[in-house]
Design a protein around this motif. Structure first.
Motif, PDB file in Angstrom:
ATOM      1  N   PRO A  65      32.734 -59.991  25.843  1.00 35.47           N
ATOM      2  CA  PRO A  65      32.813 -60.896  26.985  1.00 35.47           C
ATOM      3  C   PRO A  65      34.063 -60.702  27.838  1.00 35.47           C
ATOM      4  N   ASP A  66      35.169 -60.265  27.239  1.00 40.22           N
ATOM      5  CA  ASP A  66      36.403 -60.115  27.999  1.00 40.22           C
ATOM      6  C   ASP A  66      37.201 -58.941  27.431  1.00 40.22           C
ATOM      7  N   VAL A  67      37.266 -57.861  28.188  1.00 33.50           N
ATOM      8  CA  VAL A  67      37.935 -56.646  27.714  1.00 33.50           C
ATOM      9  C   VAL A  67      39.414 -56.904  27.460  1.00 33.50           C
ATOM     10  N   SER A  68      40.073 -57.647  28.360  1.00 34.82           N
ATOM     11  CA  SER A  68      41.517 -57.844  28.202  1.00 34.82           C
ATOM     12  C   SER A  68      41.847 -58.708  26.990  1.00 34.82           C
ATOM     13  N   LEU A  69      40.966 -59.643  26.626  1.00 33.63           N
ATOM     14  CA  LEU A  69      41.206 -60.418  25.404  1.00 33.63           C
ATOM     15  C   LEU A  69      40.981 -59.551  24.167  1.00 33.63           C
ATOM     16  N   ALA A  70      39.961 -58.701  24.217  1.00 33.92           N
ATOM     17  CA  ALA A  70      39.616 -57.896  23.048  1.00 33.92           C
ATOM     18  C   ALA A  70      40.623 -56.771  22.800  1.00 33.92           C
ATOM     19  N   THR A  71      41.179 -56.191  23.875  1.00 31.99           N
ATOM     20  CA  THR A  71      42.056 -55.030  23.707  1.00 31.99           C
ATOM     21  C   THR A  71      43.510 -55.296  24.078  1.00 31.99           C
TER      22      THR A  71
END
Length: 154
Positions: A65-71
């Protein structure tokens, strides 16, 4: 958000929920996400299209759902690290494409005053963004001209 070229008031819109970590159901490995981002970029997708694809299709079937939260990194940061970033910033490229379309329309319909104004507004936005990006993302010598941009996008 107030509109740049109209007298109308801004329109209220919903905000993303404030989250500081990805949801439990989306436990995709950071390196797998980064590989998929680079793969999608090489297929010619823009950073925003990559985000939508990861949200909808995910990595190996698991949505992100959110690349910046995941990575911990934005899509554009991942692309820069892997030398897969586009030669033009996405927002500027979109404005260039719009200006080219409007120029073509104006050539065929010279009396379309509404679109003449839309073209003027678009070119004003382009000049603002070019000033912002000049020297960093763009060449120091870069100046906007409709013919150059049409060639650049081909």
């Amino acid at each position: 958000m107030a509109r740049m070229h109209t007298r109308r008031r801004g329109s209220s819109s919903s905000d993303k929920p404030a989250a500081d970590e990805p949801p439990e159901w989306s436990d995709v490995d950071e390196s797998a996400i980064e590989e998929r981002v680079v793969e999608l970029a090489e297929q010619g997708h823009s950073p925003s299209q990559i985000g939508l694809k990861l949200r909808d299709e995910g990595v190996n079937g698991t949505p992100v759902p959110d690349v910046s939260l995941a990575t911990g990194k934005k899509v554009t940061e991942i692309l820069e690290e892997n030398d897969a970033d586009p030669e033009l910033p996405e927002d500027l490229r979109n404005l260039f494409e719009r200006a080219v379309r409007l120029h073509e329309h104006m050539d065929e319909n010279p009396t379309d005053h509404q679109n003449k104004r839309a073209l003027q507004n678009t070119e004003s936005k382009i000049r603002r963004l070019v000033d912002y990006y000049r020297g960093d993302e763009l060449d120091e010598e870069f100046t906007y001209s409709a013919d150059e941009v049409a060639e650049l996008l081909e």
